[in-house]
Scaffold this active site. Sequence first.
Site, short mmCIF file in Angstrom:
data_model
loop_
_atom_site.label_atom_id
_atom_site.label_comp_id
_atom_site.label_asym_id
_atom_site.label_seq_id
_atom_site.Cartn_x
_atom_site.Cartn_y
_atom_site.Cartn_z
N ASP A 24 16.92 34.93 34.81
CA ASP A 24 17.35 34.77 36.20
C ASP A 24 16.10 34.77 37.07
OD1 ASP A 24 20.40 35.65 37.56
OD2 ASP A 24 18.65 35.34 38.85
N THR A 80 27.73 28.51 41.96
CA THR A 80 28.12 27.21 42.53
C THR A 80 29.03 27.46 43.73
OG1 THR A 80 29.93 27.21 40.93
CG2 THR A 80 28.01 25.89 40.39
N LEU A 123 37.18 34.66 31.60
CA LEU A 123 37.26 36.11 31.73
C LEU A 123 37.62 36.47 33.17
CD1 LEU A 123 34.67 37.55 33.39
CD2 LEU A 123 33.47 36.82 31.37
N GLU A 139 37.31 39.40 36.08
CA GLU A 139 36.47 40.56 36.36
C GLU A 139 37.32 41.83 36.32
OE1 GLU A 139 33.89 39.85 39.75
OE2 GLU A 139 33.78 37.77 39.11
N CYS A 186 36.36 32.73 42.16
CA CYS A 186 36.89 31.52 41.53
C CYS A 186 38.07 30.87 42.24
CB CYS A 186 37.30 31.83 40.10
SG CYS A 186 35.88 31.96 39.01
N PHE A 196 37.22 42.82 45.55
CA PHE A 196 38.36 41.90 45.60
C PHE A 196 39.48 42.32 44.66
CE2 PHE A 196 38.57 39.05 41.88
CZ PHE A 196 37.38 39.34 41.23
C1 UDX Z 1 40.06 34.62 37.75
C2 UDX Z 1 40.83 34.14 36.49
O1 UDX Z 1 41.86 35.08 36.18
C3 UDX Z 1 39.87 33.99 35.33
O2 UDX Z 1 40.55 33.49 34.20
C4 UDX Z 1 38.79 33.01 35.77
O3 UDX Z 1 37.92 32.70 34.77
C5 UDX Z 1 38.06 33.56 36.97
O4 UDX Z 1 38.99 33.73 38.03
P1 UDX Z 1 39.13 36.92 38.65
O5 UDX Z 1 38.77 36.17 39.88
O6 UDX Z 1 38.11 37.81 38.04
O7 UDX Z 1 39.57 35.92 37.50
O8 UDX Z 1 40.39 37.85 38.97
P2 UDX Z 1 41.98 37.76 38.80
O9 UDX Z 1 42.42 38.90 37.99
O10 UDX Z 1 42.43 36.42 38.41
O11 UDX Z 1 42.46 38.05 40.30
C6 UDX Z 1 42.17 37.19 41.38
C7 UDX Z 1 42.73 37.74 42.67
O12 UDX Z 1 44.15 37.67 42.70
C8 UDX Z 1 42.38 39.19 42.94
O13 UDX Z 1 42.01 39.36 44.29
C9 UDX Z 1 43.65 39.93 42.61
O14 UDX Z 1 43.74 41.14 43.30
C10 UDX Z 1 44.69 38.92 43.07
N1 UDX Z 1 45.98 39.08 42.38
C11 UDX Z 1 46.09 38.89 41.04
C12 UDX Z 1 47.12 39.42 43.12
O15 UDX Z 1 47.04 39.61 44.34
N2 UDX Z 1 48.31 39.56 42.47
C13 UDX Z 1 48.45 39.37 41.14
O16 UDX Z 1 49.57 39.48 40.63
C14 UDX Z 1 47.30 39.03 40.40
P1 ADP Z 2 28.71 34.07 38.51
O1 ADP Z 2 29.87 34.87 39.00
O2 ADP Z 2 29.07 32.62 38.32
O3 ADP Z 2 28.06 34.66 37.31
P2 ADP Z 2 26.52 35.06 40.15
O4 ADP Z 2 26.17 34.71 41.56
O5 ADP Z 2 26.96 36.45 39.85
O6 ADP Z 2 27.63 34.01 39.69
O7 ADP Z 2 25.28 34.75 39.20
C1 ADP Z 2 24.52 33.58 39.22
C2 ADP Z 2 23.05 33.96 38.97
O8 ADP Z 2 22.30 32.75 38.74
C3 ADP Z 2 22.34 34.68 40.12
O9 ADP Z 2 21.86 35.92 39.66
C4 ADP Z 2 21.17 33.72 40.52
O10 ADP Z 2 19.99 34.42 40.87
C5 ADP Z 2 20.98 32.92 39.23
N1 ADP Z 2 20.33 31.61 39.43
C6 ADP Z 2 20.68 30.64 40.30
N2 ADP Z 2 19.88 29.54 40.14
C7 ADP Z 2 18.99 29.83 39.14
C8 ADP Z 2 17.92 29.10 38.49
N3 ADP Z 2 17.60 27.85 38.84
N4 ADP Z 2 17.23 29.72 37.51
C9 ADP Z 2 17.57 30.99 37.14
N5 ADP Z 2 18.57 31.72 37.69
C10 ADP Z 2 19.28 31.16 38.69
#
Ligand code: UDX
Ligand code: ADP
Length: 465
Positions: A35, A93, A164, A166, A277, A339
Amino acid sequence: MSVKNICCIGAGYVGGPTMAMIAKKCPHINVTVVDLNEARIAAWNDEDVSNIPVYEPGLSDVVAEARGRNLFFSTDVNSAIDIAEVIFISVNTPTKMYGAGKGQAADLKWIELCARQIASVAKNDKIIVEKSTLPVRTASAIKDILTHTGSGVSFQILSNPEFLAEGTAVEDLDSPDRVLIGGDDTPEGQEALRKLVDIYANWVPRDRILTTSVWSSELSKLTANAFLAQRVSSINALSEICEKTEANIAEVARAIGTDSRIGSKFLKSSVGFGGSCFQKDILNLVYIAKSYGLNEVANYWEQVIIMNDHQKTRFASKIVSTLYNTVNGKKIALLGWAFKKDTNDTRESPAIHVADHLLFEQANLAVYDPKVSEEQVYNDLDYLKTRERAENRANLQVYLDPYEACKGAHAIAVLTEWDEFKTYDWKSIYNNMLKPATVFDGRNVLDIAELKAIGFQVRSIGSTL
Ligand code: UDX
Ligand code: ADP
């Protein structure tokens, strides 16, 4: 030849945990996570594994097991690219905040930079794996950059989206519902695909490893999240009807969810969905649909976001209207900033929007979250550029102790479903608040009957209880 060296560019919420799991499950493969952010890499290398920068239950143990053995964190991006046969791109992104596609399209600046860096360093053939969530056809942009360097090096691009969630990352990585890998339908593409399948097959049953074309894989990632987010917006849309009628959203969700065709997951009504996401992926989908002139498709998916924005605003407005239409100068405690529970990630957290709305109404906010730092809370608010930085600091304080945060408050709003909130001494919290003391449970996690017996006024999502 099987793969011996992997590198991952980006040590964030996706790259860090994913690579830690690959290293744990494949002791015969060296995994280097790089990174540009030195502080982040230093934190991944912290001697005390409880200080790694991503909070995920169980992750510290995985890192402790593999780090130094076959898992390495470094800022030396070039060396890692040079040595690796397989390079995962897992950089951020975010949604573009400028120019064409502002507010919708994904900003591929970091992806492009990565591709250019790989192109300039690589001396032998490489497999490039898209891990970040990307709009459909990004692989072709990466391919374009890589193949126009004229270095004679051959690159295969695979799409391997991350599913996955979080807070449950370790569990999800350990036994995923499926692993999705997209590759080109050429002999070289299929060979690259096989190599990545073999890596996952070290612990994932082969029938759970799905292989598709690159484009199907990219689109599946966006749409899986769009479907999930749509469920949350659907149940949240019903929650507003429940609040106007005698219906109760928990009962409705249970009744709907027991239909096996619908299923019970992702039907928890809340203050709104957040995370890096859902919103971004739907916006990408909307942008793609619009760019092909598919306006009805775009509008259909955009409504999921509009509903989510409405749910957040509605929650904040309810706090104001319940507190006699003014929160000016009133202390309001916000419990939770992440979140969702079990993560320190705050990207797109509904708490940010609710806080912004209440600050606009000149409330005095007291924030407590078990895993989010004061600096992060202020960064999130400053990022909105709604008001001066000084004003955010003057009207919002971050507390390390939830009881102190609630002391002297008119109301408490629960914004994240952290388990610890359920076990607080609510009687003592009540005694130290101004009366009438109101709890707005934005996650429906507290025991309403218990709170009411203590004397609280309670407002929950999707019921008139
Ligand atoms: C999501 C997708 O689940 C995962 O597969 C993808 O790769 C990344 O995006 P994430 O964003 O980590 O994962 O969390 P997720 O558990 O999906 O929850 C997203 C949001 O929806 C959270 O704010 C959660 O609190 C909310 N949520 C989820 C609700 O409000 N109600 C529900 O029943 C489920
Ligand atoms: P995600 O949830 O997709 O993992 P994050 O923002 O948590 O996203 O992580 C993305 C990471 O990528 C950051 O720590 C950032 O510093 C790193 N990053 C972005 N551009 C580059 C690059 N060109 N080379 C190396 N690391 C990078």
